[in-house]
Design an enzyme around this catalytic site. Structure first.
Site, PDB file in Angstrom:
ATOM      1  N   HIS A 360      -8.475 -10.006   9.822  1.00 10.11           N
ATOM      2  CA  HIS A 360      -7.064  -9.444   9.006  1.00 10.11           C
ATOM      3  C   HIS A 360      -6.301  -9.207   9.627  1.00 10.11           C
ATOM      4  O   HIS A 360      -4.833  -8.887   9.358  1.00 10.11           O
ATOM      5  CB  HIS A 360      -7.518  -7.622   8.100  1.00 10.11           C
ATOM      6  N   LYS A 551       2.421  -1.791  -2.588  1.00  9.89           N
ATOM      7  CA  LYS A 551       1.449  -1.679  -1.534  1.00  9.89           C
ATOM      8  C   LYS A 551       1.321  -0.750  -0.695  1.00  9.89           C
ATOM      9  O   LYS A 551       2.775   0.154  -1.139  1.00  9.89           O
ATOM     10  CB  LYS A 551       1.961  -3.371  -0.752  1.00  9.89           C
ATOM     11  N   ARG A 552       0.928  -0.663   0.199  1.00  6.43           N
ATOM     12  CA  ARG A 552       1.463   0.608   1.585  1.00  6.43           C
ATOM     13  C   ARG A 552       2.673   0.666   1.895  1.00  6.43           C
ATOM     14  O   ARG A 552       2.915  -0.579   1.811  1.00  6.43           O
ATOM     15  CB  ARG A 552      -0.402   0.339   2.073  1.00  6.43           C
ATOM     16  N   LYS A 557       6.825  -4.620   5.728  1.00 10.65           N
ATOM     17  CA  LYS A 557       6.193  -4.397   4.364  1.00 10.65           C
ATOM     18  C   LYS A 557       7.478  -4.227   4.250  1.00 10.65           C
ATOM     19  O   LYS A 557       7.800  -5.424   3.019  1.00 10.65           O
ATOM     20  CB  LYS A 557       5.281  -3.997   3.698  1.00 10.65           C
ATOM     21  N   THR A 659      -2.429 -10.138  -1.424  1.00  8.37           N
ATOM     22  CA  THR A 659      -3.368  -9.742  -2.296  1.00  8.37           C
ATOM     23  C   THR A 659      -2.394  -9.598  -3.777  1.00  8.37           C
ATOM     24  O   THR A 659      -2.543 -10.156  -4.752  1.00  8.37           O
ATOM     25  CB  THR A 659      -5.179  -9.633  -2.346  1.00  8.37           C
ATOM     26  N   LYS A 663      -1.535 -11.622  -7.772  1.00 15.20           N
ATOM     27  CA  LYS A 663      -2.327 -10.621  -8.875  1.00 15.20           C
ATOM     28  C   LYS A 663      -0.976 -11.322  -9.770  1.00 15.20           C
ATOM     29  O   LYS A 663      -1.335 -11.055 -11.136  1.00 15.20           O
ATOM     30  CB  LYS A 663      -2.654  -9.290  -8.619  1.00 15.20           C
TER      31      LYS A 663
HETATM   32  N1  PLP Z   1      -3.873  -1.427  -3.174  1.00 19.91           N
HETATM   33  C1  PLP Z   1      -4.161  -2.033  -4.391  1.00 19.91           C
HETATM   34  C2  PLP Z   1      -4.235  -0.374  -5.287  1.00 19.91           C
HETATM   35  C3  PLP Z   1      -4.059  -3.001  -5.084  1.00 19.91           C
HETATM   36  O1  PLP Z   1      -4.559  -3.636  -6.346  1.00 19.91           O
HETATM   37  C4  PLP Z   1      -3.742  -3.751  -3.880  1.00 19.91           C
HETATM   38  C5  PLP Z   1      -4.225  -5.067  -3.876  1.00 19.91           C
HETATM   39  O2  PLP Z   1      -3.636  -5.959  -5.021  1.00 19.91           O
HETATM   40  C6  PLP Z   1      -3.697  -3.909  -2.160  1.00 19.91           C
HETATM   41  C7  PLP Z   1      -3.092  -2.336  -2.140  1.00 19.91           C
HETATM   42  C8  PLP Z   1      -2.615  -4.687  -1.172  1.00 19.91           C
HETATM   43  O3  PLP Z   1      -1.602  -4.817  -2.109  1.00 19.91           O
HETATM   44  P1  PLP Z   1      -0.497  -6.273  -1.134  1.00 19.91           P
HETATM   45  O4  PLP Z   1      -1.043  -7.793  -0.854  1.00 19.91           O
HETATM   46  O5  PLP Z   1       0.658  -6.948  -1.728  1.00 19.91           O
HETATM   47  O6  PLP Z   1      -0.154  -5.455   0.121  1.00 19.91           O
END
Ligand code: PLP
Length: 816
Positions: A360, A551-552, A557, A659, A663
């Site tokens: 990952h 996101k985190r 990021k 991801t 979405k």
């Molecule tokens: N946290 C939550 C609650 C999520 O639903 C998602 C993905 O949609 C993520 C983290 C991961 O987000 P990202 O892919 O933008 O890092």
């Protein structure tokens, strides 16, 4: 519930069942609170899923078929009730039934606490994959940990992140879970290894000095429109030693409970780190506990189905979600060698054809290593086995590249520069029949940069499976208006066949459809604005661009790049009389790992900037900044349908896939993004005109570094950027506290700007200007938004699962 049962759904019987459950909870219908009703609803529904779970478990066809076992330390499943109603095909019927009881279904669903048993993308991926396995009926069991506390709950105190424990199971327990004591296992730790002689052979036997019971809790993963229900089996640590009644009676209350306290600590809390290896003993104990209990359960199922041990790879495959469950490899070897007394070659042939590993990340700080000394103490037999695996592997390397010390050094499972460490990723590659990255670009970089020698040694082993998201939760459930609109146009099949969304593309230029599509977006923006008003007391203009980064919080990021853009918009609004922009609301939501100081400083800075801008009357409703606290799945379900712009701005080469990007595109947001992770593939699907790509790509990043990157030179050459950065040093955003935001300034200016925020700033501003221009042309924007929804069918996790099934796992669907 089966499609047949759906037709037979008996509303009055269901209402009676709900009232019975309410009574068992000790409440009467006329005085019960919403929460009591929610629990009664969950329990009444779980009766049905439990019977389907047990029936699936006893299905002979499944026992005789091959299954995947998805091992993950995290499953960020989110609330189950609404999602399960969608899968059971009962959403409308239950809404009707509860309304006759004087209740609103959405109010009841709001009562559920998110099971936040994961940090972010990796854990959420595992949840989407379970959904897609069940929907397509590929036999599967998910194995995870039953954390008492999930990811911490986040709040802000004067702008700074506060963390509180997340007791997701509520005092009454979680209505969807089922404890399975008959399937519990005993897991050992510490101790020593003995040599035993039997019938002229010597065997090694581990004698652990601590034993903990692994108690499984099953959550039902309900297949969309099918009666297939697979278990998500979560192991809980429990004291094995009987309660010390003598000590208790003698008044030594603490000692009496000591064993409970130790064992209970094991699965007490999820480690709140995302993309970071913390190296704590308790974490390794969690990993082994999870792996050993899962391997034992897999072998139990395999043998109880009547299969020979040697046939394990034909019936069971074990997918390792990142390196966190790597210790399952030596654990299976230990069981085969020491308990079943197979020879090494036979055991290795079984194990190495059973495991597959998903990588990952390429981030060095996230690549797990464990101290050899710690493993040897905690798991002495496993360390011996790891040595033997590595010894034999080094012979293979010697055969391929004779006398090449450098090759051995990079490939070895043991890193012996400094304190000797076990490299979990190397162990995974050696012990797995397949390795995959999670987006095309990422997989290419895994081969080119992370594991080039492994790729040469084992050609074809490293593959790609691009991540995906479940369209049931991330469109049908979270965006009902858009779902209905789509179904009116193309029928009801799309949640199971997301490629069908392509048919929506024909309406992209249809002005009537554009209007309906954007009306849906508007209602979703109003819903989010309502939430913000109620919880944060900020009034939003829903005609504004809703610009979203959720996101985190992590430097890679680059939330701080977004922040610099926000500051520069603010400064231009104040300082440039001719500056005009479409109104914007910039949303952030992000948790920072509690030990990640800079991430917390960035959160603090965003909150301070937000406070200043939102309270500056000169700005009006041209610009607002909203940091939504406690980002979690249920919050994502409100924000994502309301997004116009999706910020996917990681430094190229750092985000494995993402991801959240998928979405938001699916829900009609346009991406502003770098050529990173799955953004590259989103661009391929939606076309250049419907995405805003900016910044350096992977090659650009390495060229800049080779040339020698000087952030100070960029700072001095770009007045907008310089002004934005300088404002972090004075009192603009922290009246009376000059310098309070300096850590953010220093992270780019003093530390060499490791994630190249300054290098990408100008092109980021250019891309945002393009967005501003395009958003003002409502029809063009609607067209782009529609095409995003229409053209991202590839990113269904159903497709990801089919890629795993066809290219790696080789499973057959078993239709029940
Ligand atoms: N946290 C939550 C609650 C999520 O639903 C998602 C993905 O949609 C993520 C983290 C991961 O987000 P990202 O892919 O933008 O890092």
């Amino acid at each position: 519930m089966t499609p047949k049962q759906q037709h037979a759904f008996d509303k009055s019987a269901f209402k009676i069942s709900m009232v019975q459950h309410l009574t068992q909870l000790g409440h009467a219908p006329d005085t019960a609170q919403l929460r009591d009703w929610y629990l009664a609803l969950g329990r009444a529904l779980a009766e049905h899923t439990t019977s389907d779970l047990v029936a699936t478990e006893h299905d002979q066809a499944i026992k005789q078929a091959k299954s995947v076992n998805y091992l993950s330390l995290e499953f960020l499943i989110g609330r189950l009730t609404g999602n399960n109603l969608i899968s059971m095909g009962l959403y409308d019927a239950i809404a009707d039934a509860v309304s006759e009881l004087g209740l609103g279904l959405t109010d009841l669903l709001e009562q559920e606490r998110d099971p936040s048993l994961g940090n972010g993308g990796l854990g959420r991926l595992a949840a989407c994959f379970m959904d897609s396995l069940a929907a397509q009926q590929y036999p599967a069991v998910g194995y995870g940990l039953h954390y008492e506390y999930g990811l911490f709950r986040q709040s802000f105190h004067e702008g700074a992140q506060q963390e509180a424990p997340d007791a997701w199971r509520e005092p009454e327990g979680y209505p969807w879970e089922l404890v399975r004591p008959e399937l519990s296992q005993i897991i050992g730790f510490y101790g020593h290894v003995e040599v035993v002689e039997e019938a002229g052979h010597t065997y090694r036997q581990w004698v652990p000095s601590l034993k903990i019971q692994a108690m499984p809790w099953d959550l039902p993963i309900v297949g969309y429109q099918s009666n297939t229900v697979y278990p998500l089996r979560l192991w809980e640590g429990r004291a094995l030693t009987p309660f010390a009644l003598d000590a208790f009676n003698a008044g030594d209350y603490t000692h009496a409970q000591q064993a409970d306290i130790d064992a209970g600590n094991l699965t007490k809390v999820l480690y709140p780190n995302d993309n970071h290896d913390a190296g704590k003993t308790l974490r390794l104990m969690q990993q082994y506990f999870h792996s050993a209990a899962s391997v034992a359960d897999i072998l139990r199922r395999h043998l109880e189905a009547g299969h020979a041990l040697a046939a394990l790879p034909e019936y069971e495959t074990i997918q390792l979600n990142d390196t966190h469950p790597t210790i399952a490899i030596p654990e299976l070897m230990r069981v085969l060698l020491d308990d079943y007394r197979l020879g090494w070659d036979e055991a290795w042939s079984i194990a190495s054809r059973t495991f597959a590993y998903t990588n990952h990340t390429l981030l060095p700080e996230a690549l797990e290593t464990w101290s050899e000394a710690l493993i040897a103490r905690l798991l002495p037999r496993h360390m011996e086995i790891i040595f033997e695996i590595n010894h034999r592997f080094m012979q293979e390397v010697e055969a391929k590249w004779p006398d090449d010390v450098a090759k051995k050094q990079v490939l070895s499972v043991i890193d012996d520069k400094g304190e000797r460490m076990v490299r979990m990723a190397n162990l995974c590659v050696v012990g797995s029949y397949a390795v995959n990255g999670v987006a095309a670009l990422h997989s290419q970089l895994v081969k080119r940069d992370l594991f080039p020698e492994f790729d040469a040694l084992y050609p074809g082993r490293i593959q790609n499976v691009t991540n995906g998201i479940t369209p049931r939760r991330w469109l049908k459930f979270c965006n009902p208006d858009l779902s209905n609109l789509i179904s009116e146009k193309i029928g009801e099949q799309w949640p199971a066949q997301l490629e069908q969304l392509e048919q929506i593309a024909q309406y992209a230029d249809d002005t009537a459809f554009q209007k309906i599509f954007m009306d849906v977006k508007k209602r979703n923006k109003q819903r989010l604005a309502g939430w913000v008003k109620e919880h944060l007391d900020i009034t939003l203009n829903t005609d504004a661009i809703f610009d979203v980064q959720i996101k985190r919080l992590h430097e890679y990021k680059r939330q701080h790049l977004n922040l610099l853009h926000v500051i520069s918009l603010y400064q231009r609004l104040l300082n440039e009389p001719d500056f005009d922009m479409a109104p914007r609301v910039v949303f952030f939501a992000a948790k920072a790992a509690p030990g990640y100081e800079l991430a917390k400083s960035i959160i603090y800075a965003i909150n301070k900037v937000a406070e200043t801008i939102n309270n500056d009357p000169r700005v009006g409703d041209k610009l607002k900044v909203v940091f939504i606290p406690d980002y979690r799945v249920s919050m994502a379900e409100i924000i994502i349908p309301a997004a116009d712009v999706s910020e996917q701005i990681s430094m190229a080469g750092k985000e494995a896939s993402g991801t959240g990007n998928m979405k938001m595109a699916l829900n009609g947001a346009l991406t502003i993004g770098t050529m990173d992770g799955a953004n590259v593939e989103i661009r391929e699907e939606v076309g250049d005109d419907n995405i805003y790509i900016f910044g350096l790509d992977v090659d650009g990043v390495s060229e800049l570094r080779q040339k020698g990157y000087q952030p100070e030179a960029v700072y001095h050459s770009q007045p907008l950027l310089k002004a934005a950065l300088d404002s972090l040093l004075d009192e603009t955003f922290t009246p009376g506290q000059p310098g309070a935001l300096r850590p953010v300034f220093d992270s780019v200016m003093g530390s060499g700007d490791p994630y190249l925020c300054l290098a990408d700033f100008a092109d980021y501003v250019r891309a945002h200007n393009d967005i501003d221009r395009d958003y003002r042309d409502a029809s063009q924007w609607a067209r782009k938004a529609i095409l995003n929804t229409a053209l991202v069918g590839k990113f269904s996790s159903d497709r990801s699962i089919r890629d795993y099934v066809n290219n790696i796992w080789q499973l057959e669907a078993i239709k029940r």
